[in-house]
Design a protein around this motif. Structure first.
Motif, PDB file in Angstrom:
ATOM      1  N   ALA A 195       0.830  -1.209   0.000  1.00  0.00           N
ATOM      2  CA  ALA A 195       0.000   0.000   0.000  1.00  0.00           C
ATOM      3  C   ALA A 195       0.864   1.259   0.000  1.00  0.00           C
ATOM      4  O   ALA A 195       0.585   2.233  -0.717  1.00  0.00           O
ATOM      5  CB  ALA A 195      -0.945  -0.003   1.198  1.00  0.00           C
ATOM      6  N   ASP A 196       1.943   1.252   0.815  1.00  0.00           N
ATOM      7  CA  ASP A 196       2.840   2.401   0.850  1.00  0.00           C
ATOM      8  C   ASP A 196       3.540   2.590  -0.494  1.00  0.00           C
ATOM      9  O   ASP A 196       3.719   3.719  -0.963  1.00  0.00           O
ATOM     10  CB  ASP A 196       3.884   2.223   1.946  1.00  0.00           C
ATOM     11  CG  ASP A 196       3.266   2.229   3.343  1.00  0.00           C
ATOM     12  OD1 ASP A 196       2.174   2.830   3.484  1.00  0.00           O
ATOM     13  OD2 ASP A 196       3.866   1.649   4.259  1.00  0.00           O
ATOM     14  N   GLY A 197       3.934   1.469  -1.108  1.00  0.00           N
ATOM     15  CA  GLY A 197       4.590   1.552  -2.416  1.00  0.00           C
ATOM     16  C   GLY A 197       3.668   2.129  -3.476  1.00  0.00           C
ATOM     17  O   GLY A 197       4.082   2.947  -4.316  1.00  0.00           O
ATOM     18  N   MET A 198       2.403   1.738  -3.416  1.00  0.00           N
ATOM     19  CA  MET A 198       1.446   2.252  -4.398  1.00  0.00           C
ATOM     20  C   MET A 198       1.208   3.739  -4.200  1.00  0.00           C
ATOM     21  O   MET A 198       1.073   4.495  -5.160  1.00  0.00           O
ATOM     22  CB  MET A 198       0.137   1.464  -4.276  1.00  0.00           C
ATOM     23  CG  MET A 198      -0.811   1.662  -5.453  1.00  0.00           C
ATOM     24  SD  MET A 198      -0.113   1.108  -7.014  1.00  0.00           S
ATOM     25  CE  MET A 198      -0.110   2.664  -7.920  1.00  0.00           C
ATOM     26  N   ALA A 199       1.194   4.160  -2.950  1.00  0.00           N
ATOM     27  CA  ALA A 199       1.034   5.588  -2.675  1.00  0.00           C
ATOM     28  C   ALA A 199       2.222   6.378  -3.216  1.00  0.00           C
ATOM     29  O   ALA A 199       2.069   7.504  -3.716  1.00  0.00           O
ATOM     30  CB  ALA A 199       0.888   5.808  -1.170  1.00  0.00           C
ATOM     31  N   ALA A 200       3.403   5.792  -3.139  1.00  0.00           N
ATOM     32  CA  ALA A 200       4.591   6.476  -3.656  1.00  0.00           C
ATOM     33  C   ALA A 200       4.581   6.551  -5.184  1.00  0.00           C
ATOM     34  O   ALA A 200       4.988   7.561  -5.771  1.00  0.00           O
ATOM     35  CB  ALA A 200       5.849   5.748  -3.174  1.00  0.00           C
ATOM     36  N   ILE A 201       4.119   5.485  -5.836  1.00  0.00           N
ATOM     37  CA  ILE A 201       4.054   5.462  -7.296  1.00  0.00           C
ATOM     38  C   ILE A 201       2.965   6.408  -7.802  1.00  0.00           C
ATOM     39  O   ILE A 201       3.124   7.121  -8.795  1.00  0.00           O
ATOM     40  CB  ILE A 201       3.776   4.028  -7.800  1.00  0.00           C
ATOM     41  CG1 ILE A 201       5.039   3.168  -7.695  1.00  0.00           C
ATOM     42  CG2 ILE A 201       3.262   4.024  -9.241  1.00  0.00           C
ATOM     43  CD1 ILE A 201       6.100   3.459  -8.737  1.00  0.00           C
ATOM     44  N   GLY A 202       1.825   6.453  -7.128  1.00  0.00           N
ATOM     45  CA  GLY A 202       0.720   7.303  -7.538  1.00  0.00           C
ATOM     46  C   GLY A 202      -0.222   6.594  -8.498  1.00  0.00           C
ATOM     47  O   GLY A 202       0.055   5.498  -8.996  1.00  0.00           O
ATOM     48  N   HIS A 203      -1.347   7.248  -8.782  1.00  0.00           N
ATOM     49  CA  HIS A 203      -2.404   6.642  -9.587  1.00  0.00           C
ATOM     50  C   HIS A 203      -2.590   7.308 -10.945  1.00  0.00           C
ATOM     51  O   HIS A 203      -3.579   7.047 -11.627  1.00  0.00           O
ATOM     52  CB  HIS A 203      -3.726   6.690  -8.816  1.00  0.00           C
ATOM     53  CG  HIS A 203      -3.680   5.982  -7.494  1.00  0.00           C
ATOM     54  ND1 HIS A 203      -3.621   4.610  -7.389  1.00  0.00           N
ATOM     55  CD2 HIS A 203      -3.659   6.468  -6.217  1.00  0.00           C
ATOM     56  CE1 HIS A 203      -3.584   4.271  -6.102  1.00  0.00           C
ATOM     57  NE2 HIS A 203      -3.599   5.377  -5.372  1.00  0.00           N
ATOM     58  N   ASP A 204      -1.664   8.156 -11.340  1.00  0.00           N
ATOM     59  CA  ASP A 204      -1.852   8.893 -12.587  1.00  0.00           C
ATOM     60  C   ASP A 204      -1.514   8.065 -13.823  1.00  0.00           C
ATOM     61  O   ASP A 204      -1.988   8.367 -14.919  1.00  0.00           O
ATOM     62  CB  ASP A 204      -0.975  10.156 -12.592  1.00  0.00           C
ATOM     63  CG  ASP A 204      -1.444  11.178 -11.567  1.00  0.00           C
ATOM     64  OD1 ASP A 204      -2.649  11.158 -11.244  1.00  0.00           O
ATOM     65  OD2 ASP A 204      -0.613  11.967 -11.096  1.00  0.00           O
ATOM     66  N   ASP A 205      -0.688   7.024 -13.666  1.00  0.00           N
ATOM     67  CA  ASP A 205      -0.237   6.240 -14.810  1.00  0.00           C
ATOM     68  C   ASP A 205      -0.599   4.769 -14.633  1.00  0.00           C
ATOM     69  O   ASP A 205      -0.788   4.304 -13.503  1.00  0.00           O
ATOM     70  CB  ASP A 205       1.290   6.367 -14.966  1.00  0.00           C
ATOM     71  CG  ASP A 205       1.711   7.799 -15.209  1.00  0.00           C
ATOM     72  OD1 ASP A 205       1.198   8.409 -16.164  1.00  0.00           O
ATOM     73  OD2 ASP A 205       2.559   8.307 -14.443  1.00  0.00           O
ATOM     74  N   PRO A 206      -0.693   4.018 -15.742  1.00  0.00           N
ATOM     75  CA  PRO A 206      -0.999   2.594 -15.635  1.00  0.00           C
ATOM     76  C   PRO A 206       0.127   1.844 -14.926  1.00  0.00           C
ATOM     77  O   PRO A 206       1.317   2.103 -15.179  1.00  0.00           O
ATOM     78  CB  PRO A 206      -1.125   2.142 -17.100  1.00  0.00           C
ATOM     79  CG  PRO A 206      -0.365   3.158 -17.879  1.00  0.00           C
ATOM     80  CD  PRO A 206      -0.522   4.450 -17.143  1.00  0.00           C
ATOM     81  N   VAL A 207      -0.247   0.952 -14.023  1.00  0.00           N
ATOM     82  CA  VAL A 207       0.759   0.225 -13.246  1.00  0.00           C
ATOM     83  C   VAL A 207       0.541  -1.277 -13.371  1.00  0.00           C
ATOM     84  O   VAL A 207      -0.555  -1.750 -13.685  1.00  0.00           O
ATOM     85  CB  VAL A 207       0.725   0.619 -11.757  1.00  0.00           C
ATOM     86  CG1 VAL A 207       0.995   2.095 -11.586  1.00  0.00           C
ATOM     87  CG2 VAL A 207      -0.594   0.216 -11.125  1.00  0.00           C
ATOM     88  N   LEU A 208       1.604  -1.991 -13.088  1.00  0.00           N
ATOM     89  CA  LEU A 208       1.596  -3.444 -12.996  1.00  0.00           C
ATOM     90  C   LEU A 208       2.191  -3.813 -11.641  1.00  0.00           C
ATOM     91  O   LEU A 208       3.170  -3.200 -11.207  1.00  0.00           O
ATOM     92  CB  LEU A 208       2.442  -4.043 -14.126  1.00  0.00           C
ATOM     93  CG  LEU A 208       1.922  -5.299 -14.827  1.00  0.00           C
ATOM     94  CD1 LEU A 208       0.592  -5.004 -15.488  1.00  0.00           C
ATOM     95  CD2 LEU A 208       2.920  -5.764 -15.876  1.00  0.00           C
ATOM     96  N   ILE A 209       1.604  -4.806 -10.994  1.00  0.00           N
ATOM     97  CA  ILE A 209       2.104  -5.242  -9.685  1.00  0.00           C
ATOM     98  C   ILE A 209       2.543  -6.692  -9.810  1.00  0.00           C
ATOM     99  O   ILE A 209       1.734  -7.577 -10.109  1.00  0.00           O
ATOM    100  CB  ILE A 209       1.015  -5.124  -8.600  1.00  0.00           C
ATOM    101  CG1 ILE A 209       0.517  -3.682  -8.502  1.00  0.00           C
ATOM    102  CG2 ILE A 209       1.546  -5.601  -7.251  1.00  0.00           C
ATOM    103  CD1 ILE A 209      -0.693  -3.517  -7.597  1.00  0.00           C
ATOM    104  N   GLY A 210       3.829  -6.943  -9.640  1.00  0.00           N
ATOM    105  CA  GLY A 210       4.375  -8.294  -9.685  1.00  0.00           C
ATOM    106  C   GLY A 210       4.651  -8.805  -8.285  1.00  0.00           C
ATOM    107  O   GLY A 210       5.309  -8.113  -7.489  1.00  0.00           O
ATOM    108  N   ILE A 211       4.164 -10.002  -7.975  1.00  0.00           N
ATOM    109  CA  ILE A 211       4.302 -10.568  -6.633  1.00  0.00           C
ATOM    110  C   ILE A 211       4.837 -11.987  -6.739  1.00  0.00           C
ATOM    111  O   ILE A 211       4.303 -12.809  -7.492  1.00  0.00           O
ATOM    112  CB  ILE A 211       2.943 -10.585  -5.898  1.00  0.00           C
ATOM    113  CG1 ILE A 211       2.362  -9.166  -5.817  1.00  0.00           C
ATOM    114  CG2 ILE A 211       3.083 -11.183  -4.506  1.00  0.00           C
ATOM    115  CD1 ILE A 211       0.952  -9.114  -5.263  1.00  0.00           C
ATOM    116  N   GLY A 212       5.907 -12.272  -6.008  1.00  0.00           N
ATOM    117  CA  GLY A 212       6.441 -13.621  -6.010  1.00  0.00           C
ATOM    118  C   GLY A 212       7.921 -13.667  -5.765  1.00  0.00           C
ATOM    119  O   GLY A 212       8.625 -12.652  -5.846  1.00  0.00           O
ATOM    120  N   ARG A 213       8.409 -14.882  -5.483  1.00  0.00           N
ATOM    121  CA  ARG A 213       9.816 -15.041  -5.112  1.00  0.00           C
ATOM    122  C   ARG A 213      10.768 -14.743  -6.257  1.00  0.00           C
ATOM    123  O   ARG A 213      11.943 -14.453  -6.024  1.00  0.00           O
ATOM    124  CB  ARG A 213      10.036 -16.462  -4.584  1.00  0.00           C
ATOM    125  CG  ARG A 213       9.330 -16.703  -3.251  1.00  0.00           C
ATOM    126  CD  ARG A 213       9.608 -18.085  -2.692  1.00  0.00           C
ATOM    127  NE  ARG A 213       9.147 -19.149  -3.574  1.00  0.00           N
ATOM    128  CZ  ARG A 213       9.056 -20.430  -3.225  1.00  0.00           C
ATOM    129  NH1 ARG A 213       9.413 -20.801  -2.006  1.00  0.00           N
ATOM    130  NH2 ARG A 213       8.614 -21.336  -4.069  1.00  0.00           N
TER     131      ARG A 213
END
Length: 481
Positions: free
Chosen positions: A443-461
């Protein structure tokens, strides 16, 4: 440059603009079918020229004391005839062309004898003695492309040939052969020059956009008005225009109408046919956009007008691109539709990180999950226990606004708080930026990136080497490229 003409009676000189700029050489195409060609010398270089001459239909005579392995193979296969040990034993005037690979003194004598006999001659690697040059060839016979640098830069000519090879589909040969077979029929059925031109323009565009050679029985009558419209769904890739596929580029360069997403980069649209009508039909979360029904209606309208429509979608059409809805609407209306896949953004994310989405020691599966439903919230059908599997790499598309809930759901399903996470905005573009850290801080990382541009979230080892806790960083590799 201008061309000057003057009357003999002293009238004022009239200047006319040159229609053709100066040429280092004149590109011509020589018919050799059934004619004789002489090759003096038995080297590998001479064998390559002999093979070209045979491929053009010439009867090849080789005059050489010693044959290389390649030349001997041509003779053994019947593609050339060994007629003597020296070119001096031959009557040069009996040949359409002559080629030699000889040492300088003998080469000069050969070139002089060919000039006296009125035979066009090529002396390999000695441009000053050549009446003609071979150049580099792109073979889609009957379509043949010749490239010359006038002997100044053969390596550059080869580099140009390689690039043209990638642009001309292999099946172009079959379309060229079909054009020869139906030319007279087209002329008979379309007496108007304008009608014939329209037909051949449509034919040429189809040759480049088709996925293969013409179907058996295709274009049988060449009747006016038989060319209908079509729609091609093209994956534009994640943003970098160099990620567009060759098939995608060919479709863009033949389009009459392009309906493009908001996420398609302007640089990529520059690759399209200049005359094509461009219409933005983008859909972005939280912003005013076209409804899917409106996009479907536009595609149908233009296709029914006989237009070649390209529906240009960011990433890959089949990955969260609503391609299924569009294909269904087009097929229900009887409109021909095909799909050109593109590089999905998750693949570009992995490439930018120098990371593999699968790894024998870290992840045995990959899952792409949408980050929002029609209502703009997380879909209620997601199996969170399955998504939380530590042996799976998960990439959330369009999950910027739902990122805090994604973290909460995954943690509640048992995923470790320390699981590596990467968030990337504007993947593969010059302004790409990333955040990396543990799942607990998503959540903190997303707040730092912001919502103005399209994002991708990668999760895993698999992201562990790249996901050391860090502030948002730009990506200079893309910015420099």
């Amino acid at each position: 440059m201008v061309h000057a003409t003057a009357a003999n009676d002293g009238a004022a000189t009239t200047l006319h603009p040159a229609r053709v700029e100066p040429l280092a050489v004149l590109p011509v195409f020589l018919r050799l079918n059934g004619k004789s060609a002489l090759v003096a010398g038995g080297s590998d270089a001479a064998a390559w020229k002999a093979e070209l001459l045979h491929a053009a239909g010439a009867r090849v005579e080789v005059h050489a004391a010693i044959l290389s392995e390649a030349m001997a193979a041509l003779v053994a296969e019947g593609r050339a005839v060994r007629a003597g040990a020296s070119w001096r034993d031959a009557t040069l005037g009996a040949f359409a062309v002559a080629v030699a690979d000889l040492d300088p003194p003998e080469a000069e004598a050969f070139a002089a004898a060919a000039r006296r006999a009125g035979v066009a001659a090529n002396v390999i690697d000695q441009p000053a003695l050549c009446a003609f040059q071979f150049g580099s060839i792109v073979n889609r016979s009957p379509v043949v492309v010749g490239i010359s640098t006038d002997g100044a830069a053969p390596v550059l000519g080869q580099a140009i040939r390689r690039r043209i090879e990638t642009l001309l589909p292999r099946h172009l040969a079959a379309w060229g052969a079909l054009a020869g077979r139906i030319r007279q029929r087209v002329a008979a059925l379309r007496p108007s020059a304008a009608e014939r031109r329209r037909f051949w323009e449509t034919f040429a565009e189809r040759a480049f956009t088709a996925t293969g050679g013409p179907e058996e029985g295709a274009w049988p009558d060449a009747r006016p008005g038989t060319e209908g419209g079509s729609v091609t769904l093209v994956g534009a890739g994640p943003g970098d225009p160099e990620y567009l596929t060759l098939k995608g580029m060919r479709a863009l360069q033949s389009a009459d109408v392009i309906l493009f997403d908001d996420l398609v980069s302007p640089e990529l649209l520059e690759l399209a046919r200049r005359e094509a009508k461009r219409m933005l039909v983008g859909k972005r979360g939280g912003r005013e956009s076209c409804r899917q029904e409106e996009i479907n209606a536009l595609m149908l309208r233009f296709a029914r007008q006989g237009k070649r429509v390209v529906r240009l979608k960011a990433g890959d059409p089949s990955v969260f691109g609503r391609a299924g809805e569009e294909i269904a609407a087009l097929e229900a209306a009887g409109i021909p539709v095909r799909v050109v896949p593109g590089i999905t953004t998750a693949s570009a994310l992995a490439a930018g990180l120098n990371t593999s989405l699968t790894h024998r020691d870290a992840a045995q599966a990959v899952r792409f999950v949408t980050g929002h439903s029609r209502q703009g919230v997380l879909p209620d059908t997601i199996d969170w226990r399955s998504v939380a599997d530590p042996a799976t790499t998960t990439v959330f598309y369009m999950g910027g606004r739902t990122a805090p809930e994604i973290a909460t759901r995954l943690l509640g399903a048992g995923m470790a708080p320390t699981t590596p996470v990467v968030i990337a905005a504007n993947v593969s573009r010059a302004n790409e930026r990333r955040w990396s850290g543990p799942l607990a801080e998503l959540a903190d990382g997303m707040a730092a990136i912001g919502h103005d541009d399209p994002v991708l979230i990668g999760i895993g080892r698999v992201f562990a080497p790249r996901a050391v806790a860090a502030p948002v960083v730009p990506c200079p590799a893309y910015a420099a490229g």
